[in-house]
Write a protein that holds these residues in place. Structure first.
Motif, PDB file in Angstrom:
ATOM      1  N   PRO A 107       1.037  -1.272  -0.027  1.00  0.00           N
ATOM      2  CA  PRO A 107      -0.019  -0.084   0.132  1.00  0.00           C
ATOM      3  C   PRO A 107       1.201   1.262   0.507  1.00  0.00           C
ATOM      4  O   PRO A 107       2.093   1.580   0.439  1.00  0.00           O
ATOM      5  CB  PRO A 107      -0.709  -0.254   1.401  1.00  0.00           C
ATOM      6  CG  PRO A 107       0.477  -0.522   2.531  1.00  0.00           C
ATOM      7  CD  PRO A 107       1.005  -1.950   1.459  1.00  0.00           C
ATOM      8  N   GLU A 110      -1.131   6.514   2.332  1.00  0.00           N
ATOM      9  CA  GLU A 110      -2.072   6.563   2.517  1.00  0.00           C
ATOM     10  C   GLU A 110      -3.454   6.108   2.384  1.00  0.00           C
ATOM     11  O   GLU A 110      -3.766   5.631   4.231  1.00  0.00           O
ATOM     12  CB  GLU A 110      -2.859   7.975   0.944  1.00  0.00           C
ATOM     13  CG  GLU A 110      -4.040   8.152   1.110  1.00  0.00           C
ATOM     14  CD  GLU A 110      -5.202   8.768   0.385  1.00  0.00           C
ATOM     15  OE1 GLU A 110      -6.195   9.472   0.249  1.00  0.00           O
ATOM     16  OE2 GLU A 110      -4.178   9.597  -0.635  1.00  0.00           O
ATOM     17  N   GLU A 111      -2.816   4.812   1.831  1.00  0.00           N
ATOM     18  CA  GLU A 111      -3.926   3.696   1.943  1.00  0.00           C
ATOM     19  C   GLU A 111      -3.412   2.528   3.470  1.00  0.00           C
ATOM     20  O   GLU A 111      -3.706   2.743   4.098  1.00  0.00           O
ATOM     21  CB  GLU A 111      -3.647   2.700   0.638  1.00  0.00           C
ATOM     22  CG  GLU A 111      -3.670   3.124  -0.284  1.00  0.00           C
ATOM     23  CD  GLU A 111      -4.029   2.408  -0.974  1.00  0.00           C
ATOM     24  OE1 GLU A 111      -4.001   2.336  -2.710  1.00  0.00           O
ATOM     25  OE2 GLU A 111      -2.348   1.728  -1.607  1.00  0.00           O
ATOM     26  N   VAL A 114      -4.986   4.568   7.400  1.00  0.00           N
ATOM     27  CA  VAL A 114      -6.654   4.098   7.310  1.00  0.00           C
ATOM     28  C   VAL A 114      -6.153   3.348   8.544  1.00  0.00           C
ATOM     29  O   VAL A 114      -5.931   2.219   8.313  1.00  0.00           O
ATOM     30  CB  VAL A 114      -7.377   3.501   6.039  1.00  0.00           C
ATOM     31  CG1 VAL A 114      -8.756   2.890   6.159  1.00  0.00           C
ATOM     32  CG2 VAL A 114      -7.073   4.323   4.645  1.00  0.00           C
ATOM     33  N   LYS A 119     -11.704   0.011   8.566  1.00  0.00           N
ATOM     34  CA  LYS A 119     -11.178  -0.831   7.249  1.00  0.00           C
ATOM     35  C   LYS A 119     -12.493  -2.073   7.638  1.00  0.00           C
ATOM     36  O   LYS A 119     -12.547  -2.792   6.888  1.00  0.00           O
ATOM     37  CB  LYS A 119      -9.323  -1.731   7.478  1.00  0.00           C
ATOM     38  CG  LYS A 119      -8.850  -1.194   6.721  1.00  0.00           C
ATOM     39  CD  LYS A 119      -7.476  -1.766   6.771  1.00  0.00           C
ATOM     40  CE  LYS A 119      -6.170  -0.102   6.679  1.00  0.00           C
ATOM     41  NZ  LYS A 119      -4.726  -0.723   6.194  1.00  0.00           N
ATOM     42  N   GLY A 128      -2.797  -3.788   4.009  1.00  0.00           N
ATOM     43  CA  GLY A 128      -3.355  -2.812   2.985  1.00  0.00           C
ATOM     44  C   GLY A 128      -2.216  -3.183   1.649  1.00  0.00           C
ATOM     45  O   GLY A 128      -2.278  -3.377   0.824  1.00  0.00           O
TER      46      GLY A 128
END
Length: 262
Positions: A107, A110-111, A114, A119, A128
């Protein structure tokens, strides 16, 4: 007062694993090979390996690592792409004509940022790190037993000695999760339960893939339960800034600590 063990970037972990490693030496057995790999859905990949372990994958060149944990079975691992890398790991059974492809993706910042609660609320994986696992054949070779998911390792608690100073244990809980615990080394005291995948390559020989959720990490290793040896790789970001990748070799001597059957 107790202290909380700190998670470290994958780059720092790679530095610790670099010395006195129990990983296999590279194998030249695929040098000069040109292979057509066929997967479901009419998916075809062309793979050529030169004598210096340079691989051409559908025309894209990369430097690969090639090892053989068992006669006729090769692990071919490399990265392709520019700023964003794609991890490609191939298990090739040149005697049986079978192939497994693990394509992995980390990832971005930004991913990875999270929150786990978000999630979970969305019903997605907590990690991710993404993988695509395909089983197929090597064109022109006699067909052996197809690779596929397995439950053979479930219930085992194995200790893996990667070097004199890096020791972990794995507990294989179920088809989706395992627990890792660092007994000695840079991550000593750390433990977590992460997503994983188990593939049977041959009797006593397994491909184990894991995807960590806290520090984005992809692990791909072959486990030979007859030889009690592993070999593979770990992929992650060099630091917590997500600017650079590390893709380093790992290999361990295996001890079976116990087995639980539910």
């Amino acid at each position: 007062m107790t202290t909380t063990p700190e998670f470290i970037p994958v780059g720092a972990l790679g530095e610790e694993f670099a010395s006195d490693s129990n990983a296999l030496e590279e194998n030249a057995g695929l040098g000069g090979s040109s292979l057509t790999l066929r997967f479901p859905g009419d998916r075809v990949h062309e793979c050529t390996v030169s004598g210096d372990s340079t691989v051409a994958w559908d025309g894209r060149e990369a430097q690969a690592r090639v090892t053989s944990i068992r006669a006729g079975v090769y692990l071919l691992d490399f990265l392709v792409g520019g700023a964003v890398k794609e991890s490609l790991s191939l298990v090739l059974d040149t005697a049986g004509g079978q192939a497994t492809l693990v394509a992995g993706y980390l990832p971005n910042a930004e991913e990875a940022s999270v929150a786990a609660l978000e999630k979970a609320r969305a019903g997605s994986d907590l990690t991710g790190v993404r993988v695509e696992i395909l089983h197929g054949t090597i064109d022109g070779l006699a067909g052996g037993v197809p690779h596929g998911p397995t439950k053979d390792l479930l219930g085992l608690r194995n200790r893996y000695r990667y070097s004199p100073h890096e020791v972990y244990e794995h507990i294989y809980l179920n088809q989706d999760f395992y627990t890792w615990h660092c007994l000695q080394g840079a991550e000593s005291g750390l433990a977590d339960t992460d997503r994983c995948h188990y593939i049977k390559i041959a009797d006593g020989l397994y491909l184990f893939v894991w995807r960590e959720k806290i520090v984005p990490t992809l692990g791909v290793i072959l486990i030979d339960m007859e030889r009690l040896k592993t070999d593979g790789k770990i992929l992650g970001y060099r630091g917590f800034d997500f600017d650079d990748y590390v893709n380093f070799r790992v290999g361990a001597v295996v001890d079976v600590l116990n087995e639980t059957r539910h």
